[in-house]
Design an enzyme around this catalytic site. Structure first.
Site, PDB file in Angstrom:
ATOM      1  N   THR A 166     -16.000  -2.469  -9.264  1.00  0.00           N
ATOM      2  CA  THR A 166     -17.212  -1.838  -8.738  1.00  0.00           C
ATOM      3  C   THR A 166     -18.395  -1.991  -9.700  1.00  0.00           C
ATOM      4  OG1 THR A 166     -18.134   0.375  -8.341  1.00  0.00           O
ATOM      5  CG2 THR A 166     -16.210   0.288  -9.713  1.00  0.00           C
ATOM      6  N   ASP A 167     -19.598  -1.839  -9.161  1.00  0.00           N
ATOM      7  CA  ASP A 167     -20.779  -1.863 -10.035  1.00  0.00           C
ATOM      8  C   ASP A 167     -20.892  -0.579 -10.862  1.00  0.00           C
ATOM      9  OD1 ASP A 167     -21.498  -0.100  -7.994  1.00  0.00           O
ATOM     10  OD2 ASP A 167     -23.388  -1.102  -7.496  1.00  0.00           O
ATOM     11  N   GLU A 168     -20.095   0.462 -10.492  1.00  0.00           N
ATOM     12  CA  GLU A 168     -20.233   1.765 -11.173  1.00  0.00           C
ATOM     13  C   GLU A 168     -19.797   1.692 -12.630  1.00  0.00           C
ATOM     14  OE1 GLU A 168     -19.124   5.160  -8.825  1.00  0.00           O
ATOM     15  OE2 GLU A 168     -19.399   4.042  -6.963  1.00  0.00           O
ATOM     16  N   ASP A 172       0.848  -1.195   0.000  1.00  0.00           N
ATOM     17  CA  ASP A 172       0.000   0.000   0.000  1.00  0.00           C
ATOM     18  C   ASP A 172       0.883   1.243   0.000  1.00  0.00           C
ATOM     19  OD1 ASP A 172      -1.772   2.169   0.990  1.00  0.00           O
ATOM     20  OD2 ASP A 172      -3.218   0.541   1.230  1.00  0.00           O
ATOM     21  N   TYR A 184     -13.733   8.211 -12.221  1.00  0.00           N
ATOM     22  CA  TYR A 184     -13.472   7.042 -11.366  1.00  0.00           C
ATOM     23  C   TYR A 184     -13.961   5.762 -12.046  1.00  0.00           C
ATOM     24  CZ  TYR A 184     -14.485   3.503  -7.800  1.00  0.00           C
ATOM     25  OH  TYR A 184     -14.585   2.314  -7.118  1.00  0.00           O
ATOM     26  N   SER A 185     -15.241   5.751 -12.456  1.00  0.00           N
ATOM     27  CA  SER A 185     -15.773   4.492 -13.005  1.00  0.00           C
ATOM     28  C   SER A 185     -15.131   4.175 -14.355  1.00  0.00           C
ATOM     29  CB  SER A 185     -17.294   4.520 -13.088  1.00  0.00           C
ATOM     30  OG  SER A 185     -17.767   5.653 -13.771  1.00  0.00           O
ATOM     31  N   ALA A 186     -14.758   5.229 -15.114  1.00  0.00           N
ATOM     32  CA  ALA A 186     -14.090   4.976 -16.400  1.00  0.00           C
ATOM     33  C   ALA A 186     -12.723   4.336 -16.167  1.00  0.00           C
ATOM     34  CB  ALA A 186     -13.931   6.278 -17.178  1.00  0.00           C
ATOM     35  N   SER A 187     -12.025   4.789 -15.117  1.00  0.00           N
ATOM     36  CA  SER A 187     -10.700   4.207 -14.848  1.00  0.00           C
ATOM     37  C   SER A 187     -10.839   2.769 -14.329  1.00  0.00           C
ATOM     38  CB  SER A 187      -9.910   5.075 -13.859  1.00  0.00           C
ATOM     39  OG  SER A 187     -10.512   5.068 -12.586  1.00  0.00           O
ATOM     40  N   LYS A 188     -11.893   2.508 -13.544  1.00  0.00           N
ATOM     41  CA  LYS A 188     -12.103   1.126 -13.072  1.00  0.00           C
ATOM     42  C   LYS A 188     -12.508   0.233 -14.250  1.00  0.00           C
ATOM     43  CE  LYS A 188     -11.918  -0.323  -9.400  1.00  0.00           C
ATOM     44  NZ  LYS A 188     -10.760  -0.864  -8.608  1.00  0.00           N
ATOM     45  N   ASP A 213     -25.934  19.428  -7.057  1.00  0.00           N
ATOM     46  CA  ASP A 213     -25.739  18.015  -7.384  1.00  0.00           C
ATOM     47  C   ASP A 213     -24.309  17.745  -7.861  1.00  0.00           C
ATOM     48  OD1 ASP A 213     -26.473  15.414  -7.586  1.00  0.00           O
ATOM     49  OD2 ASP A 213     -27.924  15.689  -9.215  1.00  0.00           O
ATOM     50  N   PRO A 268     -24.653  17.367   3.916  1.00  0.00           N
ATOM     51  CA  PRO A 268     -24.836  17.799   2.530  1.00  0.00           C
ATOM     52  C   PRO A 268     -25.386  16.694   1.630  1.00  0.00           C
ATOM     53  CG  PRO A 268     -22.505  17.387   2.977  1.00  0.00           C
ATOM     54  CD  PRO A 268     -23.238  17.065   4.239  1.00  0.00           C
ATOM     55  N   VAL A 269     -26.661  16.820   1.270  1.00  0.00           N
ATOM     56  CA  VAL A 269     -27.301  15.839   0.385  1.00  0.00           C
ATOM     57  C   VAL A 269     -27.261  16.396  -1.040  1.00  0.00           C
ATOM     58  CG1 VAL A 269     -29.476  14.669  -0.144  1.00  0.00           C
ATOM     59  CG2 VAL A 269     -28.778  15.012   2.244  1.00  0.00           C
TER      60      VAL A 269
HETATM   61  P1  NAD Z   1      -9.946   3.276  -0.157  1.00  0.00           P
HETATM   62  O1  NAD Z   1      -9.826   4.565  -0.882  1.00  0.00           O
HETATM   63  O2  NAD Z   1     -10.476   3.269   1.232  1.00  0.00           O
HETATM   64  O3  NAD Z   1      -8.518   2.546  -0.098  1.00  0.00           O
HETATM   65  C1  NAD Z   1      -7.653   2.514  -1.177  1.00  0.00           C
HETATM   66  C2  NAD Z   1      -6.290   2.033  -0.678  1.00  0.00           C
HETATM   67  O4  NAD Z   1      -5.402   1.971  -1.808  1.00  0.00           O
HETATM   68  C3  NAD Z   1      -5.643   2.979   0.330  1.00  0.00           C
HETATM   69  O5  NAD Z   1      -5.075   2.235   1.383  1.00  0.00           O
HETATM   70  C4  NAD Z   1      -4.560   3.689  -0.466  1.00  0.00           C
HETATM   71  O6  NAD Z   1      -3.437   4.078   0.309  1.00  0.00           O
HETATM   72  C5  NAD Z   1      -4.185   2.610  -1.478  1.00  0.00           C
HETATM   73  N1  NAD Z   1      -3.606   3.170  -2.703  1.00  0.00           N
HETATM   74  C6  NAD Z   1      -4.072   4.200  -3.449  1.00  0.00           C
HETATM   75  N2  NAD Z   1      -3.247   4.440  -4.483  1.00  0.00           N
HETATM   76  C7  NAD Z   1      -2.241   3.526  -4.395  1.00  0.00           C
HETATM   77  C8  NAD Z   1      -1.092   3.242  -5.185  1.00  0.00           C
HETATM   78  N3  NAD Z   1      -0.795   3.963  -6.273  1.00  0.00           N
HETATM   79  N4  NAD Z   1      -0.304   2.210  -4.816  1.00  0.00           N
HETATM   80  C9  NAD Z   1      -0.588   1.475  -3.710  1.00  0.00           C
HETATM   81  N5  NAD Z   1      -1.642   1.709  -2.921  1.00  0.00           N
HETATM   82  C10 NAD Z   1      -2.462   2.721  -3.265  1.00  0.00           C
HETATM   83  O7  NAD Z   1     -10.811   2.351  -1.103  1.00  0.00           O
HETATM   84  P2  NAD Z   1     -11.857   1.212  -0.745  1.00  0.00           P
HETATM   85  O8  NAD Z   1     -13.189   1.817  -0.561  1.00  0.00           O
HETATM   86  O9  NAD Z   1     -11.291   0.331   0.315  1.00  0.00           O
HETATM   87  O10 NAD Z   1     -11.894   0.426  -2.139  1.00  0.00           O
HETATM   88  C11 NAD Z   1     -10.973  -0.637  -2.400  1.00  0.00           C
HETATM   89  C12 NAD Z   1     -11.243  -1.186  -3.787  1.00  0.00           C
HETATM   90  O11 NAD Z   1     -12.580  -1.664  -3.869  1.00  0.00           O
HETATM   91  C13 NAD Z   1     -11.087  -0.163  -4.905  1.00  0.00           C
HETATM   92  O12 NAD Z   1     -10.465  -0.794  -5.996  1.00  0.00           O
HETATM   93  C14 NAD Z   1     -12.517   0.230  -5.240  1.00  0.00           C
HETATM   94  O13 NAD Z   1     -12.632   0.619  -6.590  1.00  0.00           O
HETATM   95  C15 NAD Z   1     -13.250  -1.068  -4.967  1.00  0.00           C
HETATM   96  N6  NAD Z   1     -14.656  -0.929  -4.569  1.00  0.00           N
HETATM   97  C16 NAD Z   1     -15.018  -0.077  -3.562  1.00  0.00           C
HETATM   98  C17 NAD Z   1     -16.344   0.009  -3.175  1.00  0.00           C
HETATM   99  C18 NAD Z   1     -16.770   0.903  -2.031  1.00  0.00           C
HETATM  100  O14 NAD Z   1     -17.976   1.031  -1.777  1.00  0.00           O
HETATM  101  N7  NAD Z   1     -15.881   1.512  -1.285  1.00  0.00           N
HETATM  102  C19 NAD Z   1     -17.318  -0.769  -3.822  1.00  0.00           C
HETATM  103  C20 NAD Z   1     -16.905  -1.628  -4.858  1.00  0.00           C
HETATM  104  C21 NAD Z   1     -15.574  -1.708  -5.210  1.00  0.00           C
HETATM  105  P1  TYD Z   2     -20.362   7.922  -2.193  1.00  0.00           P
HETATM  106  O1  TYD Z   2     -20.334   7.403  -0.795  1.00  0.00           O
HETATM  107  O2  TYD Z   2     -19.389   8.962  -2.603  1.00  0.00           O
HETATM  108  O3  TYD Z   2     -20.280   6.645  -3.149  1.00  0.00           O
HETATM  109  P2  TYD Z   2     -20.495   6.529  -4.756  1.00  0.00           P
HETATM  110  O4  TYD Z   2     -20.567   7.879  -5.354  1.00  0.00           O
HETATM  111  O5  TYD Z   2     -19.252   5.808  -5.164  1.00  0.00           O
HETATM  112  O6  TYD Z   2     -21.738   5.745  -4.937  1.00  0.00           O
HETATM  113  O7  TYD Z   2     -21.807   8.509  -2.480  1.00  0.00           O
HETATM  114  C1  TYD Z   2     -22.960   7.710  -2.327  1.00  0.00           C
HETATM  115  C2  TYD Z   2     -24.161   8.534  -2.732  1.00  0.00           C
HETATM  116  O8  TYD Z   2     -24.331   9.612  -1.805  1.00  0.00           O
HETATM  117  C3  TYD Z   2     -24.006   9.194  -4.093  1.00  0.00           C
HETATM  118  O9  TYD Z   2     -25.267   9.188  -4.756  1.00  0.00           O
HETATM  119  C4  TYD Z   2     -23.596  10.618  -3.778  1.00  0.00           C
HETATM  120  C5  TYD Z   2     -24.282  10.879  -2.453  1.00  0.00           C
HETATM  121  N1  TYD Z   2     -23.581  11.804  -1.520  1.00  0.00           N
HETATM  122  C6  TYD Z   2     -24.261  12.891  -0.971  1.00  0.00           C
HETATM  123  O10 TYD Z   2     -25.457  13.127  -1.233  1.00  0.00           O
HETATM  124  N2  TYD Z   2     -23.580  13.705  -0.108  1.00  0.00           N
HETATM  125  C7  TYD Z   2     -22.267  13.501   0.207  1.00  0.00           C
HETATM  126  O11 TYD Z   2     -21.692  14.303   0.975  1.00  0.00           O
HETATM  127  C8  TYD Z   2     -21.590  12.377  -0.364  1.00  0.00           C
HETATM  128  C9  TYD Z   2     -20.161  12.102  -0.040  1.00  0.00           C
HETATM  129  C10 TYD Z   2     -22.289  11.544  -1.219  1.00  0.00           C
END
Ligand code: NAD
Ligand code: TYD
Length: 363
Positions: free
Chosen positions: A136-138, A35, A162-166, A296, A217-218
């Site tokens: 991710t589902d995004e 990490d 974000y979703s484009a890079s994933k 938004d 903040p919604v």
């Molecule tokens: P997070 O942002 O909490 O953690 C990301 C971790 O990656 C951090 O520890 C960070 O230090 C590390 N990192 C970032 N850039 C790095 C690099 N260049 N080299 C090495 N380490 C690096 O993210 P998360 O929410 O735990 O998500 C983890 C994974 O799951 C991601 O790939 C995300 O796309 C995927 N994911 C997340 C969710 C969600 O709801 N959070 C849902 C589906 C999939």
């Molecule tokens: P988020 O937790 O950022 O996850 P993702 O965008 O990856 O789904 O946001 C979840 C939902 O909540 C999304 O529709 C955006 C909304 N949101 C708010 O309304 N207020 C906030 O401050 C944040 C962070 C998200």
């Protein structure tokens, strides 16, 4: 003894996954955690395991080919679980290039290093090697109808950087499977919640702000829908896919728990009122009047909803934690870990918060 190389293991889901693996397999496995410790990576998340003999932390950027290859040279890695990523949509709208670097280039570096370490002269791979890419589902885009779902066959249609890079990283994994018969598998999970989530994401942000009497903040009309899964259930899903999933396949992970954002905020406020002691000074801060509708998010996806039929029928995975139970556990965790919250919300994060929300107007 199976050796896991977990990338991004100091983040939210990665650290929960490491705790889950040690609870399930104890001393029968080794975990290497690579990490870079960006703002989202927190070594405190792993304090309970950091002295284990079968755990090792590498402060490594996954874009650093030399450092990543060195880990493979030093260790006989059996399974890579690639969590490392930039993960926050709002940040990706401000700084897309960081997302391309880590999520796309970083995944390519990890794939290359694993292939170089594993591929035999005949182009085959030793039995049991796995590269599980956590996605991710995004990547599927946004659903309109309330009874539409994302299946593994749903075409990719990402909207945010974000979703484009994933999505790009998922295609890279697929290309390695198709080109090199590489043992890659992809999981696409819905929104996670639980302990150790950085308070820039909806649920921990709302908990933290409500406790501090700050506005909630919604975005937009608050009616965007996300499909929430307790993080431990995600960890169990990944474990099931590593052990039983078919190489080259994708598995959607989610639990049919779709909720509008504003509903989530109300549940958090109600649960805080229920869990906080009558004479806890933070209780006074918790008020519905904190809810503030703001501008938004750009390109805001309306609805995500996963159809988890494949992982259920092939691997018998089902979510075990109901939302009512999971949100209580999560809020209790944040109430009991005020120090953790204070540490992660100090310094740089404060500056980010001001910049992000200072610019968002009330609507
Ligand atoms: P997070 O942002 O909490 O953690 C990301 C971790 O990656 C951090 O520890 C960070 O230090 C590390 N990192 C970032 N850039 C790095 C690099 N260049 N080299 C090495 N380490 C690096 O993210 P998360 O929410 O735990 O998500 C983890 C994974 O799951 C991601 O790939 C995300 O796309 C995927 N994911 C997340 C969710 C969600 O709801 N959070 C849902 C589906 C999939
Ligand atoms: P988020 O937790 O950022 O996850 P993702 O965008 O990856 O789904 O946001 C979840 C939902 O909540 C999304 O529709 C955006 C909304 N949101 C708010 O309304 N207020 C906030 O401050 C944040 C962070 C998200």
């Amino acid at each position: 003894m199976k050796t896991y190389l977990v990338t991004g293991g100091a983040g939210f889901i990665g650290s929960n996954f490491i705790h889950f693996l040690f609870e399930k397999y104890g001393d029968d496995i080794r975990i290497l955690n690579a990490d870079a410790l960006t703002y989202a990576g927190n070594p405190e998340n792993l304090r309970a395991v950091e002295n284990r003999e079968n755990y090792r932390f590498y402060k490594v950027d996954i874009c650093d080919t030399e450092a990543v290859s060195e880990i493979f040279r030093e260790n006989d890695v059996d399974c890579v679980v690639n969590f490392a990523a930039e993960s926050h949509v709002d940040r990706s709208i401000d700084h897309p290039e960081i997302f391309v670097r880590t999520n796309v280039l970083g995944t390519a570096v990890m794939l290359n290093a694993a292939r170089a370490a594993w591929e035999k002269e005949d182009g085959k791979y030793p039995e049991g090697k796995r590269f599980l890419h956590v996605s991710t589902d995004e990547v599927y885009g946004s659903l309109s109808g309330s009874d539409d779902y994302f299946y593994e066959t749903t075409p990719y249609d990402p909207h945010s950087p974000y979703s484009a890079s994933k999505a790009s990283s998922d295609f890279l994994v697929k290309s390695y499977v198709d080109t090199y018969q590489f043992p890659g598998i992809i999981t696409n999970c819905s929104n996670n919640y639980g302990p150790y989530q950085f308070p820039e994401k909806l649920i921990p942000l709302m908990i933290n702000n409500a406790l501090n009497g700050k506005s909630l903040p919604v975005y937009g009309d608050g009616k965007n829908v996300r499909d929430w899964l307790y993080v431990e259930d995600h960890a169990k899903g990944i474990d099931a896919v590593i052990n039983g999933g078919r190489i080259g396949e994708k598995y959607n992970i989610g639990g049919h728990n779709e909720r509008e954002n504003v509903e989530i905020v109300h549940i958090i406020l109600d649960t805080l009122r229920e869990l906080l002691d009558e004479n806890d000074p933070r209780r006074e801060n918790v008020s519905d009047s904190l809810i503030t509708y703001v501008t938004d998010r750009k390109g805001h996806d309306r609805r995500y909803a996963i159809a988890p039929d494949k992982i259920r029928s092939e691997l018998g995975w089902e979510p075990e934690t109901t939302f009512e139970e999971g949100i209580r556990k999560t809020i209790r965790w944040y109430l009991n870990n005020e120090e953790w919250l204070k540490n992660v919300t100090s310094g740089e994060y404060q500056k980010y918060y001001e910049k992000m929300y200072g610019a968002k107007k009330e609507s």
